[in-house]
Design a protein around this motif. Sequence first.
Motif, PDB file in Angstrom:
ATOM      1  N   CYS A  28       4.817  -0.807  -4.228  1.00 29.97           N
ATOM      2  CA  CYS A  28       4.975  -2.234  -4.496  1.00 29.97           C
ATOM      3  C   CYS A  28       5.673  -2.874  -3.299  1.00 29.97           C
ATOM      4  O   CYS A  28       6.750  -2.446  -2.886  1.00 29.97           O
ATOM      5  CB  CYS A  28       5.794  -2.458  -5.763  1.00 29.97           C
ATOM      6  SG  CYS A  28       6.044  -4.205  -6.160  1.00 29.97           S
ATOM      7  N   ARG A  30       6.859  -5.855  -3.211  1.00 29.41           N
ATOM      8  CA  ARG A  30       7.867  -6.801  -3.650  1.00 29.41           C
ATOM      9  C   ARG A  30       9.214  -6.145  -3.906  1.00 29.41           C
ATOM     10  O   ARG A  30      10.234  -6.643  -3.491  1.00 29.41           O
ATOM     11  CB  ARG A  30       7.376  -7.474  -4.925  1.00 29.41           C
ATOM     12  CG  ARG A  30       8.196  -8.621  -5.341  1.00 29.41           C
ATOM     13  CD  ARG A  30       7.989  -9.723  -4.376  1.00 29.41           C
ATOM     14  NE  ARG A  30       7.745 -10.944  -5.099  1.00 29.41           N
ATOM     15  CZ  ARG A  30       7.696 -12.105  -4.536  1.00 29.41           C
ATOM     16  NH1 ARG A  30       7.835 -12.220  -3.249  1.00 29.41           N
ATOM     17  NH2 ARG A  30       7.481 -13.166  -5.240  1.00 29.41           N
ATOM     18  N   CYS A  45      10.307  -5.661 -12.172  1.00 32.33           N
ATOM     19  CA  CYS A  45       9.455  -6.447 -11.284  1.00 32.33           C
ATOM     20  C   CYS A  45       8.204  -6.852 -12.057  1.00 32.33           C
ATOM     21  O   CYS A  45       7.595  -6.033 -12.747  1.00 32.33           O
ATOM     22  CB  CYS A  45       9.084  -5.595 -10.072  1.00 32.33           C
ATOM     23  SG  CYS A  45       7.917  -6.368  -8.945  1.00 32.33           S
ATOM     24  N   TRP A  47       5.348  -7.653 -10.834  1.00 29.52           N
ATOM     25  CA  TRP A  47       4.130  -7.187 -10.185  1.00 29.52           C
ATOM     26  C   TRP A  47       3.832  -5.736 -10.528  1.00 29.52           C
ATOM     27  O   TRP A  47       2.683  -5.354 -10.645  1.00 29.52           O
ATOM     28  CB  TRP A  47       4.233  -7.358  -8.678  1.00 29.52           C
ATOM     29  CG  TRP A  47       4.036  -8.783  -8.278  1.00 29.52           C
ATOM     30  CD1 TRP A  47       2.843  -9.391  -7.992  1.00 29.52           C
ATOM     31  CD2 TRP A  47       5.031  -9.790  -8.152  1.00 29.52           C
ATOM     32  NE1 TRP A  47       3.050 -10.703  -7.688  1.00 29.52           N
ATOM     33  CE2 TRP A  47       4.385 -10.980  -7.773  1.00 29.52           C
ATOM     34  CE3 TRP A  47       6.393  -9.805  -8.308  1.00 29.52           C
ATOM     35  CZ2 TRP A  47       5.071 -12.159  -7.570  1.00 29.52           C
ATOM     36  CZ3 TRP A  47       7.069 -10.986  -8.097  1.00 29.52           C
ATOM     37  CH2 TRP A  47       6.412 -12.144  -7.737  1.00 29.52           C
ATOM     38  N   CYS A  48       4.878  -4.920 -10.662  1.00 30.50           N
ATOM     39  CA  CYS A  48       4.635  -3.486 -10.908  1.00 30.50           C
ATOM     40  C   CYS A  48       5.304  -2.991 -12.189  1.00 30.50           C
ATOM     41  O   CYS A  48       5.248  -1.807 -12.479  1.00 30.50           O
ATOM     42  CB  CYS A  48       5.142  -2.669  -9.728  1.00 30.50           C
ATOM     43  SG  CYS A  48       6.928  -2.695  -9.530  1.00 30.50           S
ATOM     44  N   ARG A  54       1.739   0.005  -7.457  1.00 28.41           N
ATOM     45  CA  ARG A  54       0.773  -1.012  -7.833  1.00 28.41           C
ATOM     46  C   ARG A  54      -0.624  -0.533  -7.466  1.00 28.41           C
ATOM     47  O   ARG A  54      -0.791   0.332  -6.611  1.00 28.41           O
ATOM     48  CB  ARG A  54       1.069  -2.321  -7.133  1.00 28.41           C
ATOM     49  CG  ARG A  54       1.102  -2.152  -5.638  1.00 28.41           C
ATOM     50  CD  ARG A  54       0.639  -3.378  -4.919  1.00 28.41           C
ATOM     51  NE  ARG A  54       0.699  -3.145  -3.491  1.00 28.41           N
ATOM     52  CZ  ARG A  54      -0.289  -2.624  -2.769  1.00 28.41           C
ATOM     53  NH1 ARG A  54      -1.396  -2.276  -3.339  1.00 28.41           N
ATOM     54  NH2 ARG A  54      -0.171  -2.447  -1.472  1.00 28.41           N
TER      55      ARG A  54
END
Length: 74
Positions: A28, A30, A45, A47-48, A54
């Motif tokens: 990830c 981010r 997070c 996103w993940c 990810r």
Amino acid sequence: MILLASLILAGYTAWYIVLCSVAPFGQCRRCSGRRNSLARRHRDCRWCDGTGRRVRIGRRLYDYFRAEHERGTR
């Protein structure tokens, strides 16, 4: 010069296709799997989901086109 550039591009594309099939998850960008320590409540997070991994973009595209093909051939 153009031939060399096209060969480099073709080689990179082939390498990325192999990479996405062998290792579909990447790190990830981010959070790298770390939790946010500045927040009051430790949130994962978005996103993940706090895993630090990810799905690669190439793998997402492959899964999308495969699903579209399956829907179209039924």
